[in-house]
Scaffold this active site. Structure first.
Site, PDB file in Angstrom:
ATOM      1  N   GLY A  13     -11.151 -12.692  -6.359  1.00  0.00           N
ATOM      2  CA  GLY A  13     -10.984 -11.591  -5.398  1.00  0.00           C
ATOM      3  C   GLY A  13     -10.547 -12.118  -4.050  1.00  0.00           C
ATOM      4  O   GLY A  13     -10.934 -11.603  -2.996  1.00  0.00           O
TER       5      GLY A  13
ATOM      6  N   ARG B 193      -3.738  -9.377  -7.323  1.00  0.00           N
ATOM      7  CA  ARG B 193      -2.654  -8.882  -6.467  1.00  0.00           C
ATOM      8  C   ARG B 193      -1.697 -10.013  -6.113  1.00  0.00           C
ATOM      9  O   ARG B 193      -2.043 -11.192  -6.237  1.00  0.00           O
ATOM     10  CB  ARG B 193      -3.241  -8.261  -5.198  1.00  0.00           C
ATOM     11  CG  ARG B 193      -3.846  -6.892  -5.492  1.00  0.00           C
ATOM     12  CD  ARG B 193      -4.378  -6.259  -4.243  1.00  0.00           C
ATOM     13  NE  ARG B 193      -5.615  -6.873  -3.799  1.00  0.00           N
ATOM     14  CZ  ARG B 193      -6.127  -6.727  -2.580  1.00  0.00           C
ATOM     15  NH1 ARG B 193      -5.500  -5.993  -1.688  1.00  0.00           N
ATOM     16  NH2 ARG B 193      -7.275  -7.298  -2.258  1.00  0.00           N
TER      17      ARG B 193
ATOM     18  N   GLY C 261      -9.170 -10.136  -0.760  1.00  0.00           N
ATOM     19  CA  GLY C 261      -9.964  -9.114  -0.070  1.00  0.00           C
ATOM     20  C   GLY C 261     -10.212  -9.519   1.380  1.00  0.00           C
ATOM     21  O   GLY C 261      -9.514 -10.372   1.941  1.00  0.00           O
TER      22      GLY C 261
ATOM     23  N   TYR D 228     -21.828   0.781  -6.390  1.00  0.00           N
ATOM     24  CA  TYR D 228     -21.723  -0.521  -5.713  1.00  0.00           C
ATOM     25  C   TYR D 228     -23.112  -1.126  -5.525  1.00  0.00           C
ATOM     26  O   TYR D 228     -23.368  -2.280  -5.893  1.00  0.00           O
ATOM     27  CB  TYR D 228     -21.028  -0.298  -4.373  1.00  0.00           C
ATOM     28  CG  TYR D 228     -20.918  -1.495  -3.452  1.00  0.00           C
ATOM     29  CD1 TYR D 228     -20.302  -2.668  -3.854  1.00  0.00           C
ATOM     30  CD2 TYR D 228     -21.394  -1.413  -2.135  1.00  0.00           C
ATOM     31  CE1 TYR D 228     -20.169  -3.737  -2.983  1.00  0.00           C
ATOM     32  CE2 TYR D 228     -21.261  -2.476  -1.257  1.00  0.00           C
ATOM     33  CZ  TYR D 228     -20.653  -3.636  -1.690  1.00  0.00           C
ATOM     34  OH  TYR D 228     -20.521  -4.693  -0.823  1.00  0.00           O
TER      35      TYR D 228
ATOM     36  N   ASP E  51      -7.798 -12.367 -13.445  1.00  0.00           N
ATOM     37  CA  ASP E  51      -8.463 -11.077 -13.616  1.00  0.00           C
ATOM     38  C   ASP E  51      -9.880 -11.390 -14.108  1.00  0.00           C
ATOM     39  O   ASP E  51     -10.040 -11.986 -15.179  1.00  0.00           O
ATOM     40  CB  ASP E  51      -7.686 -10.273 -14.657  1.00  0.00           C
ATOM     41  CG  ASP E  51      -8.308  -8.914 -14.925  1.00  0.00           C
ATOM     42  OD1 ASP E  51      -9.418  -8.652 -14.421  1.00  0.00           O
ATOM     43  OD2 ASP E  51      -7.676  -8.127 -15.655  1.00  0.00           O
TER      44      ASP E  51
HETATM   45  C1  AKB Z   1     -19.302  -1.430   2.461  1.00  0.00           C
HETATM   46  O1  AKB Z   1     -19.329  -0.740   3.494  1.00  0.00           O
HETATM   47  O2  AKB Z   1     -19.268  -0.963   1.309  1.00  0.00           O
HETATM   48  C2  AKB Z   1     -19.372  -2.924   2.610  1.00  0.00           C
HETATM   49  C3  AKB Z   1     -20.783  -3.397   2.585  1.00  0.00           C
HETATM   50  C4  AKB Z   1     -21.683  -3.106   3.693  1.00  0.00           C
HETATM   51  O3  AKB Z   1     -21.178  -4.004   1.635  1.00  0.00           O
HETATM   52  N1  AKB Z   1     -18.749  -3.317   3.841  1.00  0.00           N
END
Ligand code: AKB
Length: 375
Positions: free
Chosen positions: A64, A92, A67, A197, A108
């Site tokens: 990654g 990318r 990023g 996430y 990947d």
């Molecule tokens: C997000 O805002 O998703 C990230 C984080 C705080 O992990 N920057």
């Protein structure tokens, strides 16, 4: 076969004293994890950490890598370990300045065989796993976030365990949730995040620690606050406003914020974040009382950030157009982190507070004259 008998059989097949890595009969072991060499135990891990010279010098892979953080991290690592010993990877296409600055590969993280091939062919010893969809991007595409953040993690963990790599995977303030203590959030507390996430990062922390205890994987993890960088953009995060405010303030003198004026969150300047990452990777294994640490620097709301910008740009105007999805995420995150364990165990200390951050960011975005005048 009874369970005990079966385990005994496995232990014998693998050699006395070794963990039973080599058998598919141990329930739950990844079948593809067919290591024939003995795993590095947690106690052995310190061999990486002395002064790095010659054969000891880490061979690094960053996933990654295009990023927000990968290129900056690669620059730091290349200064220490040499340009050719640090490989950036992504799916990318790299811009010219990245492509010509050192080794770059297509990788990947969903392609397990390709990951193994890269690790073997380049004799990788340290892996920084940055591939992930952030909080807002994850909510916009849950299946993709689950694939990259969870399946990608499985691949990386298995490759790292098989080849005895030192593995860094970032976690985040997003790994906390509405039932976590918010001011401050300690290292160990209730973690029930409500974003894919956050869920994937709690899973990352737990799986990394499980692999550490189970297979001796040298897993290291920091919970990053919102990271503010000048020359690289984040994408799809809830804290992105605190990056975008600076170029907008310089270009137009205005900024429209998608969080409430009062949404206070932990934040950190990129230079501190990358230094913390290198410091925890360098730390002798015996100094680490945990494998996942909070790191904290500053904490502010959009209103407080705008006040600091106003000190330099008196005409600056902030307006609010609150995105309910992002605001709900911000409301579920801590306002600040308790990072006393990182400070105690491996000497973590941040350099940038809000005033230095704002001066640095405004300077970067081209307001040197006005900032100098304001001081
Ligand atoms: C997000 O805002 O998703 C990230 C984080 C705080 O992990 N920057």
């Amino acid at each position: 076969m009874q369970i005990i008998g079966m385990l005994r059989h496995v232990a014998m097949a693998c050699g006395a004293g070794q963990r039973p890595l080599c058998s598919r009969w141990t329930s739950g072991l990844p079948v593809r994890f067919l290591g024939t060499s003995s795993p590095q135990s947690p106690a052995d891990a310190s061999f990486h950490s002395a002064s790095f010279s010659g054969a000891d010098r880490p061979q690094v892979l960053i996933t990654g890598g295009l990023g927000q953080l990968g290129v900056g991290l690669a620059n730091l690592l290349r200064k220490r370990f040499g340009k050719d010993n640090v490989i950036l990877s992504d799916i990318r296409k790299p811009p010219d300045h990245v492509f010509y600055s050192g080794p770059f590969l297509y990788a990947d993280v969903l392609d397990y065989k390709r990951l193994r091939e890269i690790v073997v062919n380049n004799r990788i010893t340290w892996l920084f796993h940055y591939s992930a969809l952030l909080s807002a991007a994850g909510e916009a595409n849950v299946p993709l976030a689950r694939a990259v953040n969870v399946t990608g993690l499985h691949n990386v963990l298995d490759v790292a365990a098989e080849y005895h790599l030192r593995l860094f995977v970032p976690s985040t303030i997003g790994a906390f949730g509405p039932t976590s203590p918010r001011n401050p959030a300690p290292d160990l507390c209730t973690q029930r995040p409500r974003t894919i996430y956050g869920v994937s990062k709690v899973y990352t922390e737990l799986m990394g620690e499980y692999y550490y205890h189970r297979y001796g994987l040298d897993f290291r993890c920091l919970r990053y606050p919102g990271i503010i960088s000048a020359d690289s953009q984040p994408g799809g995060g809830t804290t992105d406003y605190a990056v975008q405010i600076f170029p907008d303030a310089i270009r137009s003198g205005k900024f429209e914020c998608n969080l409430k004026a009062s949404a206070r969150l932990p934040m950190m300047y990129v230079q501190d974040c990358l230094r913390a990452t290198l410091e925890v990777m360098d730390a002798p294994a015996e100094s680490l009382s945990m494998r996942t640490y909070n790191i904290n620097a500053m904490s502010f709301s959009p209103e407080e950030l705008a006040q600091e910008v106003l000190k330099h740009l008196p005409e600056f105007q902030i307006s609010y157009n609150v995105d309910p999805v992002l605001q709900a995420i911000a409301d579920s995150w801590p306002m600040t982190l308790d990072d006393s364990s990182a400070r105690k165990d491996w000497g973590w200390k941040h350099d940038f507070d809000l005033p230095e951050l704002v001066t640095t960011m405004l300077n970067f975005h081209g307001s040197d004259t006005r900032v100098a005048q304001a001081n």
